[in-house]
Design an enzyme around this catalytic site. Sequence first.
Site, PDB file in Angstrom:
ATOM      1  N   ASP A  81      -7.821  -1.549   3.404  1.00 47.37           N
ATOM      2  CA  ASP A  81      -7.609  -2.189   2.107  1.00 47.37           C
ATOM      3  C   ASP A  81      -6.420  -1.564   1.371  1.00 47.37           C
ATOM      4  O   ASP A  81      -6.133  -0.379   1.554  1.00 47.37           O
ATOM      5  CB  ASP A  81      -8.904  -2.026   1.285  1.00 47.37           C
ATOM      6  CG  ASP A  81      -8.980  -3.013   0.146  1.00 47.37           C
ATOM      7  OD1 ASP A  81      -8.134  -3.928   0.071  1.00 47.37           O
ATOM      8  OD2 ASP A  81      -9.887  -2.858  -0.685  1.00 47.37           O
ATOM      9  N   GLY A  82      -5.788  -2.367   0.545  1.00 46.60           N
ATOM     10  CA  GLY A  82      -4.755  -1.833  -0.353  1.00 46.60           C
ATOM     11  C   GLY A  82      -3.331  -2.247  -0.018  1.00 46.60           C
ATOM     12  O   GLY A  82      -2.384  -1.770  -0.660  1.00 46.60           O
ATOM     13  N   ARG A  88      -1.702  -3.969  -3.149  1.00 47.28           N
ATOM     14  CA  ARG A  88      -1.346  -3.031  -4.224  1.00 47.28           C
ATOM     15  C   ARG A  88      -0.153  -2.155  -3.830  1.00 47.28           C
ATOM     16  O   ARG A  88       0.703  -1.839  -4.640  1.00 47.28           O
ATOM     17  CB  ARG A  88      -2.555  -2.136  -4.570  1.00 47.28           C
ATOM     18  CG  ARG A  88      -3.465  -2.773  -5.604  1.00 47.28           C
ATOM     19  CD  ARG A  88      -4.812  -2.135  -5.610  1.00 47.28           C
ATOM     20  NE  ARG A  88      -5.598  -2.563  -4.462  1.00 47.28           N
ATOM     21  CZ  ARG A  88      -6.758  -2.000  -4.093  1.00 47.28           C
ATOM     22  NH1 ARG A  88      -7.228  -0.986  -4.777  1.00 47.28           N
ATOM     23  NH2 ARG A  88      -7.422  -2.474  -3.064  1.00 47.28           N
ATOM     24  N   HIS A 109       1.332  -6.109   3.993  1.00 47.63           N
ATOM     25  CA  HIS A 109       0.606  -6.361   5.248  1.00 47.63           C
ATOM     26  C   HIS A 109       1.459  -5.894   6.445  1.00 47.63           C
ATOM     27  O   HIS A 109       0.935  -5.367   7.416  1.00 47.63           O
ATOM     28  CB  HIS A 109       0.277  -7.849   5.388  1.00 47.63           C
ATOM     29  CG  HIS A 109      -0.720  -8.325   4.359  1.00 47.63           C
ATOM     30  ND1 HIS A 109      -1.850  -7.612   4.038  1.00 47.63           N
ATOM     31  CD2 HIS A 109      -0.756  -9.441   3.571  1.00 47.63           C
ATOM     32  CE1 HIS A 109      -2.543  -8.261   3.112  1.00 47.63           C
ATOM     33  NE2 HIS A 109      -1.892  -9.363   2.809  1.00 47.63           N
ATOM     34  N   THR A 130     -13.819 -14.114   6.770  1.00 47.92           N
ATOM     35  CA  THR A 130     -14.008 -15.553   6.548  1.00 47.92           C
ATOM     36  C   THR A 130     -13.720 -15.892   5.073  1.00 47.92           C
ATOM     37  O   THR A 130     -13.431 -17.036   4.745  1.00 47.92           O
ATOM     38  CB  THR A 130     -15.442 -15.989   6.925  1.00 47.92           C
ATOM     39  OG1 THR A 130     -16.372 -15.008   6.445  1.00 47.92           O
ATOM     40  CG2 THR A 130     -15.613 -16.103   8.420  1.00 47.92           C
ATOM     41  N   LEU A 140      -9.589   3.424  24.952  1.00 44.15           N
ATOM     42  CA  LEU A 140     -10.046   3.045  23.615  1.00 44.15           C
ATOM     43  C   LEU A 140     -10.443   1.580  23.615  1.00 44.15           C
ATOM     44  O   LEU A 140      -9.726   0.727  24.144  1.00 44.15           O
ATOM     45  CB  LEU A 140      -8.913   3.252  22.590  1.00 44.15           C
ATOM     46  CG  LEU A 140      -9.242   2.832  21.153  1.00 44.15           C
ATOM     47  CD1 LEU A 140     -10.239   3.807  20.512  1.00 44.15           C
ATOM     48  CD2 LEU A 140      -7.977   2.767  20.284  1.00 44.15           C
ATOM     49  N   ARG A 176     -13.123   3.260   4.417  1.00 41.10           N
ATOM     50  CA  ARG A 176     -12.496   2.211   3.603  1.00 41.10           C
ATOM     51  C   ARG A 176     -11.382   2.859   2.781  1.00 41.10           C
ATOM     52  O   ARG A 176     -11.604   3.849   2.091  1.00 41.10           O
ATOM     53  CB  ARG A 176     -13.502   1.523   2.685  1.00 41.10           C
ATOM     54  CG  ARG A 176     -12.819   0.425   1.874  1.00 41.10           C
ATOM     55  CD  ARG A 176     -13.762  -0.585   1.273  1.00 41.10           C
ATOM     56  NE  ARG A 176     -12.966  -1.657   0.684  1.00 41.10           N
ATOM     57  CZ  ARG A 176     -13.373  -2.896   0.495  1.00 41.10           C
ATOM     58  NH1 ARG A 176     -14.580  -3.248   0.860  1.00 41.10           N
ATOM     59  NH2 ARG A 176     -12.579  -3.803  -0.042  1.00 41.10           N
ATOM     60  N   ARG A 206     -17.217  -0.918  -1.354  1.00 39.95           N
ATOM     61  CA  ARG A 206     -18.005  -2.102  -0.973  1.00 39.95           C
ATOM     62  C   ARG A 206     -17.928  -2.291   0.534  1.00 39.95           C
ATOM     63  O   ARG A 206     -16.999  -1.817   1.170  1.00 39.95           O
ATOM     64  CB  ARG A 206     -17.386  -3.396  -1.539  1.00 39.95           C
ATOM     65  CG  ARG A 206     -17.207  -3.523  -2.968  1.00 39.95           C
ATOM     66  CD  ARG A 206     -16.729  -4.960  -3.247  1.00 39.95           C
ATOM     67  NE  ARG A 206     -15.283  -5.084  -3.126  1.00 39.95           N
ATOM     68  CZ  ARG A 206     -14.433  -4.719  -4.080  1.00 39.95           C
ATOM     69  NH1 ARG A 206     -14.867  -4.186  -5.196  1.00 39.95           N
ATOM     70  NH2 ARG A 206     -13.136  -4.872  -3.902  1.00 39.95           N
ATOM     71  N   LEU A 207     -18.882  -3.087   1.066  1.00 32.93           N
ATOM     72  CA  LEU A 207     -18.845  -3.421   2.496  1.00 32.93           C
ATOM     73  C   LEU A 207     -18.061  -4.717   2.748  1.00 32.93           C
ATOM     74  O   LEU A 207     -17.622  -4.973   3.870  1.00 32.93           O
ATOM     75  CB  LEU A 207     -20.256  -3.583   3.051  1.00 32.93           C
ATOM     76  CG  LEU A 207     -21.097  -2.309   3.146  1.00 32.93           C
ATOM     77  CD1 LEU A 207     -22.450  -2.620   3.755  1.00 32.93           C
ATOM     78  CD2 LEU A 207     -20.379  -1.238   3.975  1.00 32.93           C
TER      79      LEU A 207
END
Length: 256
Positions: free
Chosen positions: A32-33, A36, A49, A78, A143, A200, A206-207
Amino acid sequence: MPYGGDMMTRGKRKDRISCVRTNPQHVAIIMDGNGRWAKKRGRPRLFGHRAGLETVRRIVKAAPNYGIKYLTLYAFSTENWRRPRLEVEGLFTLLQEYVDKETTELVKQGVRVRFFGNREGLPPEAVKVMAHCEQQTSAGKRLNLGIALNYGGRGEIVRAVQALAARVETGGLKAADITEADLESHLFTHGLPDPDLLIRTSGEQRLSNFLLWQLAYSEIYVTSVLWPDFTEEDLTEALSSYRQRERRFGGIPDKG
Ligand code: FPP
């Protein structure tokens, strides 16, 4: 020698309580992020991204050096379809580019790629590239890289329930006999161990509908670092925090 931690794990994973731990074998990440990160630089979200993709390359390369055998990344949920069309299209172009260009490198690195999520509704070109990547990397042993794409945890559970209900309807299974293992066998991740650690980035706690079934007993590590800034050092900090956790799986602390 980065793969660390004492080997004092007590008993078998899940059966017993373990105190001092080795590094996790399965790490899941909510990356995430990116938005920002780009905003802070006065750049469009896609710039973030793209930078996030560089972090993916970095972490995929580093992970096996720490004993991580499974790495599962949340690339597109989704719910992400609710984003502006241009961002969604840009994200898919990036993902496709990564999968397409990176496949040879992933094979070299011994990475086996699997995509978790609904393929219906994805651009056909993306589905083709994904299938090709899975097939080309299928012998990878170093992996297991899971990429959750068009994935939602609740949807995954509903899909599994539908599959079980269909078996009940045709008489192949009794409702009362349904076990956790039966449900697990219809998840995208079937056969893979549950994540030991969820990371995260960007501080959100949050999940976000990620691996709801599989994360039942995972340790959670949240860092304020934005995903494009997440480095190998940040990964080692998360692993070190994990090694100090006491996993109880619903039991009580082991004093012996
Ligand atoms: C969350 O940041 C990030 C995403 C929704 C996309 C993550 C995708 C990548 C890093 C690219 C490709 C990944 C792979 C595995 C090939 P955000 O946009 O929600 O950021 P914000 O919360 O700051 O707005």
